[in-house]
Write a protein that holds these residues in place. Structure first.
Motif, mmCIF file in Angstrom:
data_model
loop_
_atom_site.group_PDB
_atom_site.id
_atom_site.type_symbol
_atom_site.label_atom_id
_atom_site.label_comp_id
_atom_site.label_asym_id
_atom_site.label_seq_id
_atom_site.Cartn_x
_atom_site.Cartn_y
_atom_site.Cartn_z
ATOM 1 N N GLY A 239 8.882 10.005 9.015
ATOM 2 C CA GLY A 239 9.059 11.633 9.096
ATOM 3 C C GLY A 239 9.649 12.369 8.180
ATOM 4 N N THR A 240 10.616 13.062 8.816
ATOM 5 C CA THR A 240 11.180 14.047 7.712
ATOM 6 C C THR A 240 12.537 13.626 7.156
ATOM 7 O OG1 THR A 240 12.550 15.028 9.832
ATOM 8 C CG2 THR A 240 10.425 16.034 9.207
ATOM 9 N N HIS B 171 9.393 4.220 -1.176
ATOM 10 C CA HIS B 171 9.712 3.019 -0.243
ATOM 11 C C HIS B 171 8.902 1.933 -0.774
ATOM 12 C CE1 HIS B 171 11.860 4.596 3.582
ATOM 13 N NE2 HIS B 171 11.644 5.616 2.864
ATOM 14 N N LEU C 233 5.498 19.471 6.840
ATOM 15 C CA LEU C 233 6.849 19.907 6.712
ATOM 16 C C LEU C 233 6.865 20.762 5.383
ATOM 17 C CD1 LEU C 233 9.769 20.049 7.958
ATOM 18 C CD2 LEU C 233 10.307 18.008 6.351
ATOM 19 N N VAL D 147 18.097 15.185 1.146
ATOM 20 C CA VAL D 147 19.617 15.021 1.699
ATOM 21 C C VAL D 147 19.576 13.600 2.009
ATOM 22 C CG1 VAL D 147 20.862 15.726 3.892
ATOM 23 C CG2 VAL D 147 19.144 17.607 2.907
ATOM 24 N N GLY E 246 3.916 10.664 -5.775
ATOM 25 C CA GLY E 246 3.454 11.979 -5.531
ATOM 26 C C GLY E 246 3.120 12.531 -4.184
ATOM 27 N N MET F 34 -7.034 0.762 9.699
ATOM 28 C CA MET F 34 -7.912 -0.096 8.959
ATOM 29 C C MET F 34 -7.756 -1.467 9.598
ATOM 30 S SD MET F 34 -7.668 1.423 5.121
ATOM 31 C CE MET F 34 -7.414 3.273 4.781
ATOM 32 N N ILE G 24 0.782 -1.285 -0.084
ATOM 33 C CA ILE G 24 0.168 -0.070 -0.068
ATOM 34 C C ILE G 24 0.937 1.217 0.115
ATOM 35 C CG2 ILE G 24 -1.778 1.135 1.093
ATOM 36 C CD1 ILE G 24 -2.424 -1.454 2.702
ATOM 37 N N GLY G 25 0.980 2.023 -1.070
ATOM 38 C CA GLY G 25 1.517 3.259 -1.129
ATOM 39 C C GLY G 25 2.607 3.002 -2.172
ATOM 40 N N TYR H 134 -0.818 9.417 -7.698
ATOM 41 C CA TYR H 134 0.084 8.959 -8.762
ATOM 42 C C TYR H 134 1.356 8.639 -8.224
ATOM 43 C CZ TYR H 134 2.068 13.928 -8.362
ATOM 44 O OH TYR H 134 2.319 15.042 -8.028
ATOM 45 N N CYS I 273 3.268 1.223 3.301
ATOM 46 C CA CYS I 273 4.342 2.397 3.088
ATOM 47 C C CYS I 273 3.713 3.670 2.672
ATOM 48 C CB CYS I 273 5.180 1.616 1.844
ATOM 49 S SG CYS I 273 5.836 0.044 2.068
ATOM 50 N N VAL I 274 3.106 4.000 3.606
ATOM 51 C CA VAL I 274 2.077 5.374 3.340
ATOM 52 C C VAL I 274 2.746 6.515 4.033
ATOM 53 C CG1 VAL I 274 0.352 3.974 2.527
ATOM 54 C CG2 VAL I 274 0.506 4.450 4.844
ATOM 55 N N THR J 3 -5.591 4.138 -7.038
ATOM 56 C CA THR J 3 -6.118 2.980 -6.688
ATOM 57 C C THR J 3 -5.907 3.152 -5.082
ATOM 58 O OG1 THR J 3 -5.484 1.491 -8.225
ATOM 59 C CG2 THR J 3 -6.202 0.440 -6.316
HETATM 60 C C1 LIG Z 1 9.425 19.120 2.803
HETATM 61 C C2 LIG Z 1 9.997 17.647 3.085
HETATM 62 C C3 LIG Z 1 11.554 17.680 3.012
HETATM 63 C C4 LIG Z 1 12.203 16.367 3.282
HETATM 64 N N1 LIG Z 1 13.399 16.409 3.354
HETATM 65 C C5 LIG Z 1 14.276 15.212 3.500
HETATM 66 C C6 LIG Z 1 15.440 14.942 3.119
HETATM 67 O O1 LIG Z 1 16.258 16.101 2.795
HETATM 68 N N2 LIG Z 1 16.026 13.761 3.335
HETATM 69 C C7 LIG Z 1 15.234 12.664 3.619
HETATM 70 O O2 LIG Z 1 15.870 11.768 3.735
HETATM 71 N N3 LIG Z 1 13.983 12.665 3.918
HETATM 72 C C8 LIG Z 1 13.302 13.837 3.740
HETATM 73 N N4 LIG Z 1 11.801 14.028 3.816
HETATM 74 C C9 LIG Z 1 11.096 12.670 4.092
HETATM 75 C C10 LIG Z 1 10.982 11.756 3.177
HETATM 76 O O3 LIG Z 1 10.185 12.914 2.186
HETATM 77 C C11 LIG Z 1 9.872 10.806 3.309
HETATM 78 O O4 LIG Z 1 10.279 10.167 4.446
HETATM 79 C C12 LIG Z 1 9.937 9.813 2.143
HETATM 80 O O5 LIG Z 1 9.922 10.395 0.907
HETATM 81 C C13 LIG Z 1 8.953 8.642 2.548
HETATM 82 O O6 LIG Z 1 8.741 8.001 1.269
HETATM 83 P P1 LIG Z 1 7.488 7.071 1.187
HETATM 84 O O7 LIG Z 1 7.581 6.293 0.144
HETATM 85 O O8 LIG Z 1 7.476 5.958 2.577
HETATM 86 O O9 LIG Z 1 6.255 7.964 1.250
HETATM 87 P P2 LIG Z 1 5.372 8.682 0.425
HETATM 88 O O10 LIG Z 1 6.336 9.195 -0.937
HETATM 89 O O11 LIG Z 1 4.847 9.755 0.833
HETATM 90 O O12 LIG Z 1 4.598 7.633 -0.489
HETATM 91 C C14 LIG Z 1 3.390 7.218 0.175
HETATM 92 C C15 LIG Z 1 2.304 6.809 -0.573
HETATM 93 O O13 LIG Z 1 1.326 6.445 -0.197
HETATM 94 C C16 LIG Z 1 0.120 6.909 -0.825
HETATM 95 N N5 LIG Z 1 -1.010 6.333 0.027
HETATM 96 C C17 LIG Z 1 -1.559 6.962 1.253
HETATM 97 N N6 LIG Z 1 -2.630 6.412 1.604
HETATM 98 C C18 LIG Z 1 -2.942 5.449 0.803
HETATM 99 C C19 LIG Z 1 -4.338 4.575 0.839
HETATM 100 N N7 LIG Z 1 -5.093 4.613 1.519
HETATM 101 N N8 LIG Z 1 -4.101 3.718 -0.288
HETATM 102 C C20 LIG Z 1 -3.173 3.895 -1.309
HETATM 103 N N9 LIG Z 1 -2.090 4.828 -1.324
HETATM 104 C C21 LIG Z 1 -2.150 5.504 -0.413
HETATM 105 C C22 LIG Z 1 0.185 8.409 -0.993
HETATM 106 O O14 LIG Z 1 -0.583 8.753 -2.016
HETATM 107 C C23 LIG Z 1 1.788 8.398 -1.085
HETATM 108 O O15 LIG Z 1 2.000 8.665 -2.543
HETATM 109 C C24 LIG Z 1 11.329 15.117 3.664
HETATM 110 C C25 LIG Z 1 9.931 15.411 3.424
HETATM 111 C C26 LIG Z 1 9.238 16.547 3.314
HETATM 112 C C27 LIG Z 1 7.991 16.486 3.296
#
Ligand SMILES: Cc1cc2nc3c(=O)[nH]c(=O)nc-3n(C[C@H](O)[C@H](O)[C@H](O)COP(=O)(O)OP(=O)(O)OC[C@H]3O[C@@H](n4cnc5c(N)ncnc54)[C@H](O)[C@@H]3O)c2cc1C
Lengths: 91, 412
Positions: free
Chosen positions: B361-362, B40, B255, B76, B67, B243, B35-36, B64, B232-233, B202
């Motif tokens: 997180g961040t 990640h 952030l 970073v 996104g 859920m 999921i996501g 998408y 991975c959301v 989806t």
């Molecule tokens: C402004 C900002 C600056 C950052 N800077 C850094 C940095 O410099 N270095 C660093 O290491 N990290 C940084 N981060 C953190 C980093 O962006 C995230 O920790 C990382 O991108 C998470 O990746 P992810 O794939 O887990 O999440 P995401 O890319 O958020 O993907 C999760 C996806 O899950 C989908 N989703 C959610 N709910 C559902 C559902 N019910 N059904 C289906 N899909 C769903 C969402 O649409 C989304 O696309 C920053 C974050 C922000 C906001």
């Protein structure tokens, strides 16, 4: 600027306020199990929707309650802590 | 050449390259449902297919591809944390990033810049020294710089900030930036080539649980089932975990970040100051990327605020006074899933077929390769590898936290 209405000081810039999290039910540390205690400390509802929270107007150190929508970023209501009765605590 | 100009110049039928496949029909069952579709999710799918031959995999993405926070981060990539357990994990991710363009045959625009973290007080100087030594102990390149060395490294930096002069810095020479979109696209494209299905638009709406197992996943495009389900959301971690009846130690905060219009290159390293709540890097295009601390209250909303942007601009101008004339070109926010110890949650959940990749997180962009690498191994072997064993959900009830607050604030 986002404005929050303090029950004591009226409408003020939101940067003057601090959020102190959801209004929780307290648990008794002497009778809680370790698991209950750690859940109480760490876990969060992190609700996407309407929440009831503790807020503080920092310049006057006035504590009050607010209802806020965490999806739309709207402050729905702010009110002083009732003298008696429940605060609407969640688990 | 002239022929191509005639053929495609007057016609709209270009030989477009379809790299990310169109969303196929949903099947009734997959071995693994992710999921996501952020970095990640895509990395996990790639590693499952490539290293473990698990190919009957679907990624369900409500919007998408990439996104979410993947598209919003400031990229970073570094390993200069405090706790050895985190340093080793992030160091592995850094190594995977260094060869990722080759691994995926996709240009990540990986650029090793080095990161300079500034101290304006004795207390911070001591904590930077601790991080430098902890990193060196684990084999990572870190050193402490004095004012003269900082001036040599970043001549345009203002060392004599009024009331908070720069005293020393932590120099982390292998820190890097990369093109965030390329990371998720690269993983997704190569995963799909190996049979993984990417389902965009989806959304997972609910899940059914019976006998401590997820038995059904409900989406806006129909229901399905899966052998293993992984969430991975990022910012929506608590919403999705709910859920299946799980409560997490996560709070979602926005952030924010912004970029200025492009100027000629003057800043090679990334510069960050926790005391000023600000970090800056210059992108390959010449834009200054400026980020800082989280928003003051929890929110599932990606609006920007004037207060935060004003604060970022004020701090950035303290560091580099001559950028005061620049204009902000773009601004945005992401929803970050903050944990109490600023470390992630990776591994099995209390449900037998449900796994967590949350609490990034961040700081989670830098972890994109390693989280997928180790989680894929964990799922394939049904045994959590040593490298991610420090990060399970139950560390909180054991009070065995991995505290990275000091090494995370305003450096990301
Ligand atoms: C402004 C900002 C600056 C950052 N800077 C850094 C940095 O410099 N270095 C660093 O290491 N990290 C940084 N981060 C953190 C980093 O962006 C995230 O920790 C990382 O991108 C998470 O990746 P992810 O794939 O887990 O999440 P995401 O890319 O958020 O993907 C999760 C996806 O899950 C989908 N989703 C959610 N709910 C559902 C559902 N019910 N059904 C289906 N899909 C769903 C969402 O649409 C989304 O696309 C920053 C974050 C922000 C906001």
């Amino acid at each position: 600027m986002k404005i929050m209405t303090c029950p004591l000081n009226g409408p003020r810039n939101i940067t003057e306020f601090q959020c102190h999290g959801e209004v929780h039910q307290h648990i008794d540390p002497t009778s809680a199990s370790d698991k209950e205690w750690s859940d109480y400390l760490w876990m969060s509802n992190n609700t996407a929707g309407v929440v009831r929270e503790w807020w503080c107007h920092t310049p006057s150190n006035f504590w009050f309650l607010a209802e806020r929508n965490t999806v739309t970023d709207e402050i729905l209501a702010t009110f002083a802590v009732p003298a008696d009765g429940p605060l609407g605590e969640v688990r | 050449m002239v022929f191509a100009l005639l053929k495609y110049g007057i016609s709209k039928r270009y030989p477009a390259r379809q790299e990310v496949p169109l969303t196929p029909d949903l099947k009734a069952h997959y071995d693994v449902v992710i999921i996501g579709g952020g970095g990640h999710g895509a990395s996990l799918a790639y590693h499952l297919a490539k290293h473990h031959n698990i190919r009957n995999v679907a990624i369900l993405e409500k919007g998408y591809l990439g996104g979410g926070n993947t598209a919003r981060n400031t990229t970073v990539i570094r390993s200069n944390y405090t706790d050895q357990r985190s340093i080793k994990f992030y160091a592995k991710s850094l190594r995977l990033y260094e060869s990722l363009s080759n691994e995926l045959d996709y240009n990540m625009m990986y650029s090793r810049r080095g990161q300079l973290t500034l101290s304006h007080s004795d207390g911070v100087s001591r904590s930077l020294r601790l991080r430098a030594d902890a990193g060196v102990f684990c084999g990572e390149a870190n050193e402490i710089l004095d004012r003269k060395q900082i001036k040599d490294l970043v001549p345009s930096l203002n060392l004599d900030i009024k009331g908070m002069p720069i005293l020393s810095g932590l120099w982390h020479r292998n820190a890097a930036i990369a093109r965030h979109d390329a990371v998720v696209w690269g993983y997704a494209i190569r995963a799909c080539e190996r049979g993984v299905e990417l389902h965009q638009r989806t959304e997972v709406l609910g899940m059914e649980v019976a006998n401590n197992k997820v038995t059904r996943i409900r989406t806006n495009r129909g229901d399905l089932s899966a052998g293993v389900v992984v969430q991975c959301v990022a910012g929506y971690s608590s919403v999705v975990a709910k859920m299946v009846g799980l409560k997490l130690p996560i709070r979602s905060y926005p952030l924010q970040a912004m970029v200025t219009h492009p100027i000629k290159p003057f800043l090679d390293p990334m510069v960050s100051s926790t005391a000023l709540h600000c970090y800056i890097s210059q992108s390959a295009r010449g834009e200054l990327v400026i980020g800082g601390g989280s928003d003051p209250y929890e929110l599932y909303n990606t609006r920007s605020t004037l207060e935060l942007k004003e604060g970022l601009a004020a701090s950035a101008v303290e560091l580099f006074p001559f950028i005061g004339e620049l204009k902000v070109l773009r601004q945005w926010a992401g929803i970050t899933d903050m944990t109490p110890d600023y470390s992630p949650i990776m591994g099995q959940s209390p449900l037998s077929n449900y796994w967590l990749d949350a609490g990034w997180g961040t700081w989670g962009f830098k972890a994109t390769p390693a989280s997928g690498f180790f989680l894929a191994k964990a799922i394939a072997d049904n045994r959590v590898p040593e490298e991610i064993r420090p990060f399970p959900l139950d560390r909180f009830e054991r009070f065995d936290l991995v505290n990275e607050m000091g090494a995370t604030a305003a450096s990301h």
